[in-house]
Design a protein around this motif. Structure first.
Motif, PDB file in Angstrom:
ATOM      1  N   UNK A 132      47.987  40.964  39.464  1.00  0.00           N
ATOM      2  CA  UNK A 132      48.757  39.728  39.625  1.00  0.00           C
ATOM      3  C   UNK A 132      47.826  38.522  39.683  1.00  0.00           C
ATOM      4  N   UNK A 133      48.350  37.364  39.266  1.00  0.00           N
ATOM      5  CA  UNK A 133      47.592  36.119  39.315  1.00  0.00           C
ATOM      6  C   UNK A 133      48.532  34.935  39.501  1.00  0.00           C
ATOM      7  N   UNK A 134      48.012  33.884  40.120  1.00  0.00           N
ATOM      8  CA  UNK A 134      48.760  32.637  40.243  1.00  0.00           C
ATOM      9  C   UNK A 134      48.220  31.563  39.306  1.00  0.00           C
ATOM     10  N   UNK A 135      46.978  31.719  38.861  1.00  0.00           N
ATOM     11  CA  UNK A 135      46.349  30.678  38.045  1.00  0.00           C
ATOM     12  C   UNK A 135      45.806  31.181  36.713  1.00  0.00           C
ATOM     13  N   UNK A 136      46.043  32.478  36.401  1.00  0.00           N
ATOM     14  CA  UNK A 136      45.586  33.104  35.158  1.00  0.00           C
ATOM     15  C   UNK A 136      44.069  33.292  35.116  1.00  0.00           C
ATOM     16  N   UNK A 137      43.383  32.971  36.186  1.00  0.00           N
ATOM     17  CA  UNK A 137      41.934  33.152  36.264  1.00  0.00           C
ATOM     18  C   UNK A 137      41.566  34.237  37.270  1.00  0.00           C
ATOM     19  N   UNK A 138      42.044  34.082  38.495  1.00  0.00           N
ATOM     20  CA  UNK A 138      41.758  35.059  39.546  1.00  0.00           C
ATOM     21  C   UNK A 138      42.879  36.096  39.601  1.00  0.00           C
ATOM     22  N   UNK A 139      42.525  37.366  39.391  1.00  0.00           N
ATOM     23  CA  UNK A 139      43.501  38.439  39.373  1.00  0.00           C
ATOM     24  C   UNK A 139      43.267  39.377  40.556  1.00  0.00           C
ATOM     25  N   UNK A 140      44.355  39.859  41.145  1.00  0.00           N
ATOM     26  CA  UNK A 140      44.288  40.815  42.240  1.00  0.00           C
ATOM     27  C   UNK A 140      44.943  42.120  41.819  1.00  0.00           C
ATOM     28  N   UNK A 141      44.300  43.229  42.175  1.00  0.00           N
ATOM     29  CA  UNK A 141      44.851  44.535  41.834  1.00  0.00           C
ATOM     30  C   UNK A 141      45.697  45.058  42.990  1.00  0.00           C
ATOM     31  N   UNK A 142      46.860  45.597  42.648  1.00  0.00           N
ATOM     32  CA  UNK A 142      47.727  46.174  43.659  1.00  0.00           C
ATOM     33  C   UNK A 142      47.393  47.633  43.901  1.00  0.00           C
ATOM     34  N   UNK A 143      48.005  48.193  44.923  1.00  0.00           N
ATOM     35  CA  UNK A 143      47.815  49.607  45.236  1.00  0.00           C
ATOM     36  C   UNK A 143      48.646  50.467  44.288  1.00  0.00           C
TER      37      UNK A 143
END
Length: 240
Positions: free
Chosen positions: A164-175
């Motif tokens: 997921x991302x809010x700014x298309x640059x920093x992405x977070x991986x979910x479980x």
């Protein structure tokens, strides 16, 4: 040529009744004459739009006055690819990942306001490269889920990871959690939740349905294990 069929899935979700209308569009692609003798496909990056006018509500799915044209057929709009993931985010069209013409999975992100001029947002974001994935927008975030990793014929491996991302640059991986690894899923956001429908693994297709209000926490609920429709992947799905 296009073959269209549809079905409705109705199931109880909490105290509400969900109606998801799924339209399956099977597009029969044709080989270019120059490729017929080579047994190969030619990938394209063209974007098409329709020139129909007037209110078509209640009209046939493809009325006679529908004509399609290429927005730009003189040069590639984005690097040529197959099976990218596309969403509309803050009134812009986003193209994520896909499979390159050389058979390499991609993880780049492109954006456009008019489908003519495209900007490379991130050449190599942190989400893992993939194609045939699902993506959707929930709130102020873009999510990309599942898909196929590895090359077209080498080291292919389906995944179930969610980013997921809010700014298309920093992405977070979910479980990880819930549905098994697969590609070509149906993914939609509906009433504050994500719904994953069907998809394909290496040797089988699925007809299960999963939902979650928080994809990053991996708390998926299996709504239907074997739905009324036959197992399938690479279908079109939308909510209206």
């Amino acid at each position: 040529r296009s073959i269209f069929s549809g079905f409705q899935l109705r199931t109880m979700a909490a105290l509400d009744t969900l109606t998801v209308t799924i339209t399956i569009a099977v597009l029969v692609l044709s080989l270019l004459p120059s490729c017929l003798g080579q047994g190969s496909w030619r990938l394209s990056s063209m974007v098409w739009n329709d020139t129909s006018s007037g209110d078509t509500r209640g009209a046939p799915l493809l009325p006679a006055n529908y004509t399609w044209f290429s927005l730009d057929d003189s040069f590639p709009i984005v690097p040529i690819r197959m099976n990218p993931c596309m969403v509309v985010f803050y009134r812009e069209l986003m193209a994520l990942g896909g499979l390159s013409a050389s058979g390499r999975p991609l993880s780049d992100v492109w954006r456009s306001k008019d489908a003519l001029t495209w900007t490379n947002v991130h050449a190599s974001p942190s989400f893992s490269s993939r194609y045939a994935s699902g993506c959707a927008v929930l709130g102020d975030q873009v999510f990309i889920a599942a898909g196929m990793r590895g090359g077209w014929n080498i080291h292919r491996q389906p995944t179930r990871s969610v980013w997921a991302t809010r700014d298309l640059h920093a992405w977070r991986r979910g479980r990880n959690g819930g549905f098994s690894s697969r590609a070509n899923i149906g993914l939609v956001a509906f009433k504050g939740e994500f719904w994953v429908i069907g998809g394909r693994g290496f040797h089988m297709a699925y007809n299960d349905v999963w939902r979650t209000a928080d994809p990053l926490q991996g708390k998926w609920i299996e709504v239907v294990r074997n739905a009324a429709f036959k197992p399938r992947g690479a279908m079109g799905i939308t909510v209206f």
